[in-house]
Design a protein around this motif. Sequence first.
Motif, PDB file in Angstrom:
ATOM      1  N   ARG A   9       0.747  -1.173  -0.033  1.00 47.22           N
ATOM      2  CA  ARG A   9      -0.007   0.205  -0.127  1.00 47.22           C
ATOM      3  C   ARG A   9       0.893   1.253   0.144  1.00 47.22           C
ATOM      4  N   CYS A  10       1.917   1.071   0.766  1.00 45.97           N
ATOM      5  CA  CYS A  10       2.778   2.454   0.849  1.00 45.97           C
ATOM      6  C   CYS A  10       3.178   3.246  -0.352  1.00 45.97           C
ATOM      7  N   VAL A  11       2.810   4.476  -0.695  1.00 42.13           N
ATOM      8  CA  VAL A  11       2.943   5.017  -1.839  1.00 42.13           C
ATOM      9  C   VAL A  11       4.345   6.197  -1.628  1.00 42.13           C
ATOM     10  N   ALA A  12       5.100   5.864  -0.717  1.00 45.38           N
ATOM     11  CA  ALA A  12       6.407   6.523  -0.449  1.00 45.38           C
ATOM     12  C   ALA A  12       6.185   8.245  -0.302  1.00 45.38           C
ATOM     13  N   ALA A  13       5.094   8.191   0.281  1.00 44.40           N
ATOM     14  CA  ALA A  13       4.894   9.833   0.696  1.00 44.40           C
ATOM     15  C   ALA A  13       5.708  10.417   1.796  1.00 44.40           C
ATOM     16  N   ILE A  60      -0.152   2.230   7.596  1.00 39.42           N
ATOM     17  CA  ILE A  60       0.336   1.767   8.924  1.00 39.42           C
ATOM     18  C   ILE A  60      -0.830   0.999   9.972  1.00 39.42           C
ATOM     19  N   ARG A  61      -0.305  -0.122  10.253  1.00 40.75           N
ATOM     20  CA  ARG A  61      -1.338  -0.792  11.174  1.00 40.75           C
ATOM     21  C   ARG A  61      -0.906  -0.748  12.686  1.00 40.75           C
ATOM     22  N   ILE A  62      -1.489  -0.455  13.662  1.00 38.96           N
ATOM     23  CA  ILE A  62      -1.186  -0.543  14.957  1.00 38.96           C
ATOM     24  C   ILE A  62      -1.856  -1.549  15.672  1.00 38.96           C
ATOM     25  N   GLU A  63      -0.814  -2.534  16.003  1.00 39.70           N
ATOM     26  CA  GLU A  63      -1.576  -3.659  17.089  1.00 39.70           C
ATOM     27  C   GLU A  63      -1.188  -3.431  18.462  1.00 39.70           C
ATOM     28  N   GLU A  64      -2.179  -3.281  19.193  1.00 41.78           N
ATOM     29  CA  GLU A  64      -2.216  -2.820  20.654  1.00 41.78           C
ATOM     30  C   GLU A  64      -1.704  -3.979  21.397  1.00 41.78           C
TER      31      GLU A  64
END
Length: 64
Positions: A9-13, A60-64
């Motif tokens: 997914r990352c578009v290098a922004a 970006i996914r955050i897992e708690e």
Amino acid sequence: MKIVIDEERCVAAGQCVSAAAKVFDQREEDGIAVLLDERPPAELAPDVRQAAAVCPALAIRIEE
Ligand code: SF4
């Protein structure tokens, strides 16, 4: 807190690096985000949440 980046997914922004430079960097070749710290300390959590919020690709996914 554990962070996962979806490289597809990352578009290098680069917004993640601006928000949390201690946690995110970008690959030299293509700008894809890389993690410097997959499990950052609690004091960096606000920066990481900001990075996830501003990522235009929701990569970006955050897992708690
Ligand atoms: S902000 Fe999102 S799209 Fe931009 S480099 Fe970081 S992870 Fe990739």
